[in-house]
Design a protein around this motif. Structure first.
Motif, short mmCIF file in Angstrom:
data_model
loop_
_atom_site.label_atom_id
_atom_site.label_comp_id
_atom_site.label_asym_id
_atom_site.label_seq_id
_atom_site.Cartn_x
_atom_site.Cartn_y
_atom_site.Cartn_z
N TRP A 60 0.84 -1.20 0.00
CA TRP A 60 0.00 0.00 0.00
C TRP A 60 0.87 1.24 0.00
N ASP A 61 0.42 2.26 -0.74
CA ASP A 61 1.14 3.52 -0.83
C ASP A 61 0.16 4.64 -0.47
N ALA A 62 0.58 5.49 0.45
CA ALA A 62 -0.29 6.58 0.89
C ALA A 62 -0.65 7.53 -0.25
N ASP A 63 0.14 7.54 -1.32
CA ASP A 63 -0.19 8.39 -2.47
C ASP A 63 -1.38 7.86 -3.26
N ARG A 64 -1.70 6.56 -3.07
CA ARG A 64 -2.88 5.95 -3.72
C ARG A 64 -3.68 5.24 -2.63
N PRO A 65 -4.33 5.99 -1.76
CA PRO A 65 -4.89 5.43 -0.53
C PRO A 65 -6.07 4.48 -0.71
N ASN A 66 -6.72 4.53 -1.85
CA ASN A 66 -7.93 3.73 -2.03
C ASN A 66 -7.70 2.40 -2.72
N GLU A 67 -6.46 2.04 -2.95
CA GLU A 67 -6.15 0.77 -3.60
C GLU A 67 -4.83 0.22 -3.09
N ALA A 68 -4.61 -1.05 -3.37
CA ALA A 68 -3.37 -1.72 -2.98
C ALA A 68 -2.91 -2.62 -4.12
N GLU A 69 -1.63 -2.93 -4.10
CA GLU A 69 -1.05 -3.82 -5.11
C GLU A 69 -0.86 -5.22 -4.52
N ILE A 70 -1.31 -6.23 -5.22
CA ILE A 70 -1.13 -7.60 -4.77
C ILE A 70 0.32 -8.02 -5.00
N LEU A 71 0.99 -8.43 -3.94
CA LEU A 71 2.34 -8.99 -4.06
C LEU A 71 2.29 -10.52 -4.08
N LEU A 72 1.33 -11.08 -3.35
CA LEU A 72 1.21 -12.54 -3.28
C LEU A 72 -0.22 -12.92 -2.93
N VAL A 73 -0.76 -13.90 -3.65
CA VAL A 73 -1.94 -14.63 -3.20
C VAL A 73 -1.64 -16.10 -3.43
N ASP A 74 -1.58 -16.84 -2.34
CA ASP A 74 -1.31 -18.28 -2.39
C ASP A 74 -2.56 -18.98 -1.86
N ASP A 75 -3.36 -19.51 -2.77
CA ASP A 75 -4.65 -20.07 -2.39
C ASP A 75 -4.84 -21.43 -3.06
N PRO A 76 -4.90 -22.51 -2.28
CA PRO A 76 -5.03 -23.84 -2.87
C PRO A 76 -6.44 -24.16 -3.36
N ARG A 77 -7.39 -23.27 -3.12
CA ARG A 77 -8.79 -23.60 -3.41
C ARG A 77 -9.36 -22.98 -4.68
N HIS A 78 -8.77 -21.90 -5.17
CA HIS A 78 -9.28 -21.33 -6.42
C HIS A 78 -8.22 -20.42 -7.04
N PRO A 79 -8.35 -20.14 -8.36
CA PRO A 79 -7.37 -19.28 -9.03
C PRO A 79 -7.32 -17.90 -8.39
N THR A 80 -6.17 -17.28 -8.47
CA THR A 80 -5.97 -16.02 -7.77
C THR A 80 -5.44 -14.95 -8.71
N PRO A 81 -5.62 -13.67 -8.35
CA PRO A 81 -5.09 -12.58 -9.18
C PRO A 81 -3.56 -12.65 -9.26
N ALA A 82 -3.04 -12.19 -10.37
CA ALA A 82 -1.59 -12.19 -10.57
C ALA A 82 -0.94 -11.11 -9.72
N SER A 83 0.32 -11.34 -9.38
CA SER A 83 1.09 -10.32 -8.67
C SER A 83 1.12 -9.05 -9.53
#
Length: 213
Positions: A60-83
């Motif tokens: 998260w960056d305070a310059d873009r407070p309403n969103e965040a960047e995914i660095l990792l999603v490790d989920d064995p149950r369903h497909p996940t968004p890309a980094s």
């Protein structure tokens, strides 16, 4: 008489496991300055200790407070968004953790949803509880660590405390990585400026011109 002793032994074993996890995290996460390695090592470490959980790390960056960047999603149950995918924080548990700088825990997740939009999606894939921890360093929020468990695993009694401590370590590791990246950027600028000045000095010497900086 046997039951209390057995319960005490199990409690002590859990404490040893937790301390071992945190010690391993210190060694694993604070010995690299590369963000990708921090994220990958975190995923492998938590997976080895917590098993079939969903793990997520955002930046998260305070310059873009309403969103965040995914660095990792490790989920064995369903497909996940890309980094690198950017997600909205509006009304989310992650957004709440960032805003309050405090962990957000959700238990008894239901498919019909609840306070946060994550609840219905996680429950749909069989998760029963989740916790979202802010990543803090140098009085800044850098992102979040999210852990979701299937119902029998008991997120609060099994992994809340060590995960909270690991979140602090991730925050420190990300902060260290940022500092190194900034130093490298400044060194590149200094190198270019030195090269420019060197060329300027040589040009003026060549034509016997006074040097003006």
């Amino acid at each position: 008489m046997g039951a209390p002793a057995n319960s005490c032994g199990q409690h002590c074993a859990r404490l040893r496991d937790r301390e071992g996890l945190v010690e391993e995290a210190v060694t694993t996460l604070l010995t690299t300055l590369d963000v990708t390695e921090v994220v990958e090592r975190t995923g492998a470490l938590l997976r080895s200790h917590f098993g079939g959980t969903r793990l997520g790390i955002t930046r998260w960056d305070a310059d873009r407070p309403n969103e965040a960047e995914i660095l990792l999603v490790d989920d064995p149950r369903h497909p996940t968004p890309a980094s690198g995918t950017r997600i909205s924080l509006a009304g989310t548990a992650c957004g709440e953790a960032i805003r309050t700088r405090e962990p957000v825990t959700l238990e008894h997740l239901a498919p019909q949803g609840g306070l946060y939009p994550e609840e219905a999606s996680l429950a749909h894939y069989g998760y029963g509880a989740m916790a979202c921890f802010p990543l803090l360093a140098d009085d800044r929020v850098l992102g979040t660590l999210e852990i979701a468990h299937v119902p029998p695993d008991g997120i609060l009694c099994q992994c809340f405390q060590p995960a909270e401590r690991i979140a602090r370590l991730i925050g420190i590791a990300l902060h260290n990585s940022e500092m190194v990246a900034e130093i490298q950027r400044l060194n590149r600028l200094l190198h270019r400026e030195n090269a420019r000045l060197k060329d300027e000095v040589q040009r003026h010497r060549r034509y016997n011109q006074p040097l003006s900086l």
